[in-house]
Design a protein around this motif. Structure first.
Motif, PDB file in Angstrom:
ATOM      1  N   GLN A  26       0.828  -1.216   0.000  1.00 18.38           N
ATOM      2  CA  GLN A  26       0.000   0.000   0.000  1.00 18.38           C
ATOM      3  C   GLN A  26       0.856   1.257   0.000  1.00 18.38           C
ATOM      4  OE1 GLN A  26      -2.747  -0.305   3.364  1.00 18.38           O
ATOM      5  NE2 GLN A  26      -4.405   0.017   1.895  1.00 18.38           N
ATOM      6  N   ALA A  27       1.861   1.284   0.866  1.00 16.71           N
ATOM      7  CA  ALA A  27       2.738   2.458   0.976  1.00 16.71           C
ATOM      8  C   ALA A  27       3.446   2.718  -0.348  1.00 16.71           C
ATOM      9  CB  ALA A  27       3.758   2.248   2.095  1.00 16.71           C
ATOM     10  N   GLN A  28       3.950   1.653  -0.963  1.00 13.04           N
ATOM     11  CA  GLN A  28       4.657   1.785  -2.238  1.00 13.04           C
ATOM     12  C   GLN A  28       3.740   2.390  -3.299  1.00 13.04           C
ATOM     13  OE1 GLN A  28       7.360  -1.025  -5.163  1.00 13.04           O
ATOM     14  NE2 GLN A  28       5.798  -2.026  -3.970  1.00 13.04           N
ATOM     15  N   GLN A  29       2.501   1.904  -3.362  1.00  6.41           N
ATOM     16  CA  GLN A  29       1.554   2.393  -4.370  1.00  6.41           C
ATOM     17  C   GLN A  29       1.173   3.852  -4.120  1.00  6.41           C
ATOM     18  OE1 GLN A  29       0.639   0.614  -7.230  1.00  6.41           O
ATOM     19  NE2 GLN A  29       0.088   2.705  -7.729  1.00  6.41           N
ATOM     20  N   GLN A  30       0.949   4.202  -2.850  1.00  6.43           N
ATOM     21  CA  GLN A  30       0.576   5.583  -2.515  1.00  6.43           C
ATOM     22  C   GLN A  30       1.721   6.556  -2.788  1.00  6.43           C
ATOM     23  OE1 GLN A  30      -0.584   4.578   1.467  1.00  6.43           O
ATOM     24  NE2 GLN A  30      -2.769   4.531   0.974  1.00  6.43           N
ATOM     25  N   VAL A  31       2.957   6.144  -2.517  1.00  9.49           N
ATOM     26  CA  VAL A  31       4.120   6.983  -2.816  1.00  9.49           C
ATOM     27  C   VAL A  31       4.263   7.144  -4.334  1.00  9.49           C
ATOM     28  CG1 VAL A  31       6.658   7.032  -2.756  1.00  9.49           C
ATOM     29  CG2 VAL A  31       5.365   6.576  -0.663  1.00  9.49           C
ATOM     30  N   LEU A  32       4.114   6.054  -5.070  1.00 11.13           N
ATOM     31  CA  LEU A  32       4.211   6.116  -6.532  1.00 11.13           C
ATOM     32  C   LEU A  32       3.140   7.041  -7.113  1.00 11.13           C
ATOM     33  CD1 LEU A  32       5.391   5.240  -9.261  1.00 11.13           C
ATOM     34  CD2 LEU A  32       3.925   3.208  -9.147  1.00 11.13           C
ATOM     35  N   ASN A  33       1.911   6.960  -6.605  1.00  6.76           N
ATOM     36  CA  ASN A  33       0.829   7.814  -7.100  1.00  6.76           C
ATOM     37  C   ASN A  33       1.172   9.292  -6.954  1.00  6.76           C
ATOM     38  OD1 ASN A  33      -0.663   5.554  -7.742  1.00  6.76           O
ATOM     39  ND2 ASN A  33      -1.949   5.644  -5.913  1.00  6.76           N
ATOM     40  N   GLN A  34       1.843   9.652  -5.863  1.00  2.00           N
ATOM     41  CA  GLN A  34       2.252  11.050  -5.677  1.00  2.00           C
ATOM     42  C   GLN A  34       3.463  11.399  -6.545  1.00  2.00           C
ATOM     43  OE1 GLN A  34       2.013  12.886  -1.707  1.00  2.00           O
ATOM     44  NE2 GLN A  34       1.761  10.785  -0.969  1.00  2.00           N
ATOM     45  N   LEU A  35       4.384  10.456  -6.636  1.00  4.80           N
ATOM     46  CA  LEU A  35       5.618  10.689  -7.383  1.00  4.80           C
ATOM     47  C   LEU A  35       5.339  11.002  -8.849  1.00  4.80           C
ATOM     48  CD1 LEU A  35       8.777  10.569  -7.401  1.00  4.80           C
ATOM     49  CD2 LEU A  35       8.537   8.149  -7.978  1.00  4.80           C
ATOM     50  N   ILE A  36       4.435  10.261  -9.472  1.00  2.00           N
ATOM     51  CA  ILE A  36       4.206  10.443 -10.911  1.00  2.00           C
ATOM     52  C   ILE A  36       3.554  11.792 -11.228  1.00  2.00           C
ATOM     53  CG2 ILE A  36       4.169   7.968 -11.396  1.00  2.00           C
ATOM     54  CD1 ILE A  36       1.176   8.004 -11.455  1.00  2.00           C
ATOM     55  N   ARG A  37       2.998  12.453 -10.224  1.00  2.00           N
ATOM     56  CA  ARG A  37       2.409  13.790 -10.433  1.00  2.00           C
ATOM     57  C   ARG A  37       3.427  14.907 -10.183  1.00  2.00           C
ATOM     58  NH1 ARG A  37      -1.916  11.475  -7.329  1.00  2.00           N
ATOM     59  NH2 ARG A  37      -1.436  12.853  -5.588  1.00  2.00           N
ATOM     60  N   LEU A  38       4.584  14.555  -9.674  1.00  2.00           N
ATOM     61  CA  LEU A  38       5.603  15.542  -9.320  1.00  2.00           C
ATOM     62  C   LEU A  38       6.343  16.006 -10.575  1.00  2.00           C
ATOM     63  CD1 LEU A  38       6.726  16.677  -6.603  1.00  2.00           C
ATOM     64  CD2 LEU A  38       8.481  14.898  -6.741  1.00  2.00           C
ATOM     65  N   LYS A  39       6.364  17.314 -10.814  1.00  2.00           N
ATOM     66  CA  LYS A  39       6.993  17.809 -12.044  1.00  2.00           C
ATOM     67  C   LYS A  39       8.484  17.489 -12.106  1.00  2.00           C
ATOM     68  CE  LYS A  39       7.909  22.790 -11.233  1.00  2.00           C
ATOM     69  NZ  LYS A  39       8.599  22.631 -10.002  1.00  2.00           N
ATOM     70  N   GLN A  40       9.154  17.466 -10.945  1.00  2.00           N
ATOM     71  CA  GLN A  40      10.579  17.116 -10.938  1.00  2.00           C
ATOM     72  C   GLN A  40      10.789  15.676 -11.430  1.00  2.00           C
ATOM     73  OE1 GLN A  40       9.081  18.695  -8.412  1.00  2.00           O
ATOM     74  NE2 GLN A  40      10.297  20.499  -7.898  1.00  2.00           N
ATOM     75  N   PHE A  41       9.851  14.800 -11.135  1.00  2.00           N
ATOM     76  CA  PHE A  41       9.939  13.427 -11.624  1.00  2.00           C
ATOM     77  C   PHE A  41       9.617  13.382 -13.115  1.00  2.00           C
ATOM     78  CE2 PHE A  41       7.848   9.370 -12.648  1.00  2.00           C
ATOM     79  CZ  PHE A  41       8.887   8.501 -12.375  1.00  2.00           C
ATOM     80  N   GLN A  42       8.553  14.062 -13.510  1.00  2.00           N
ATOM     81  CA  GLN A  42       8.136  14.047 -14.914  1.00  2.00           C
ATOM     82  C   GLN A  42       9.234  14.566 -15.841  1.00  2.00           C
ATOM     83  OE1 GLN A  42       4.553  16.414 -14.785  1.00  2.00           O
ATOM     84  NE2 GLN A  42       3.389  14.825 -13.727  1.00  2.00           N
ATOM     85  N   HIS A  43       9.991  15.583 -15.384  1.00  2.00           N
ATOM     86  CA  HIS A  43      11.012  16.210 -16.229  1.00  2.00           C
ATOM     87  C   HIS A  43      12.387  15.567 -16.086  1.00  2.00           C
ATOM     88  CE1 HIS A  43       8.335  20.053 -16.064  1.00  2.00           C
ATOM     89  NE2 HIS A  43       7.870  19.144 -16.892  1.00  2.00           N
ATOM     90  N   SER A  44      12.504  14.559 -15.243  1.00  2.00           N
ATOM     91  CA  SER A  44      13.807  13.915 -15.014  1.00  2.00           C
ATOM     92  C   SER A  44      14.018  12.750 -15.974  1.00  2.00           C
ATOM     93  CB  SER A  44      13.907  13.405 -13.573  1.00  2.00           C
ATOM     94  OG  SER A  44      13.961  14.479 -12.679  1.00  2.00           O
TER      95      SER A  44
END
Length: 195
Positions: A26-44
């Motif tokens: 659950q924790a992994q999925q919830q962290v991933l859900n937030q990560l993919i919306r992060l612009k720093q992640f999207q642009h990396s």
């Protein structure tokens, strides 16, 4: 309020090891859900990340998502000469076939002789034992991330991921060599810090 780091480390190590497999998923999925919306992640493009080994938020789904998005995945390798982390690019095949060596500290690391300096990464996703609301990160005690980031300047973006119980409301003591985070993701929160 002063926090006894030795006791805090012991408590959090124990608590991290006792997270159930279901809660980890659950924790992994919830962290991933937030990560993919992060612009720093999207642009990396070049992303440094860890292989979970000690009860940290698991990284399997994050790594697979990076491959799916055609991002370059780099794993840390401890350089014995200077006790810094070098970042080794891995392929999806290496990852899926578990082609790693076992480090004496108990974690797996890539089999390679050379890696990138951390400043060449766009985003660094870091494990931690504790983090306060000011971005002070407490690691496992070896200082590898602090030593590595000390020579990195402003790059890469430093993102901690952790279970909710690892976010500490008290201000943690920050030594001069401690390298603070730019942001923290837990299953229920996203915090951005001024470094």
């Amino acid at each position: 309020m002063s926090v006894d780091l030795k006791i805090l480390r012991q408590q959090l190590r124990h608590q991290r090891r006792t997270v159930s497999p279901f809660a980890q998923k659950q924790a992994q999925q919830q962290v991933l859900n937030q990560l993919i919306r992060l612009k720093q992640f999207q642009h990396s493009k070049k992303i440094g990340i860890y292989l979970h080994a000690f009860g940290e938020v698991q990284t399997r789904d994050i790594i697979e998502y990076c491959f799916k998005q055609h991002k370059d995945v780099y794993l840390p390798m401890i350089c014995t000469m200077n006790q810094q982390l070098h970042w080794v690019k891995i392929t999806r095949q290496q990852y899926r076939n578990n082609q790693f060596s076992h480090h004496p500290f108990g974690m797996k690391e890539p089999m390679a002789s050379r890696g990138l300096h951390v400043s060449k990464l766009d985003l660094l996703i870091m494990p931690l034992l504790a983090c306060d609301i000011y971005g002070t990160r407490i690691g496992m005690g070896g200082g590898f991330y602090d030593k590595t980031l000390a020579s990195a300047g402003q790059r890469p973006f430093r993102l901690g991921i952790a279970h909710d119980f690892q976010l500490i409301n008290a201000r943690l003591h920050r030594e001069t060599w401690d390298q603070p985070l730019d942001a923290l993701i837990t299953p229920s929160k996203y915090l951005h810090f001024k470094r």
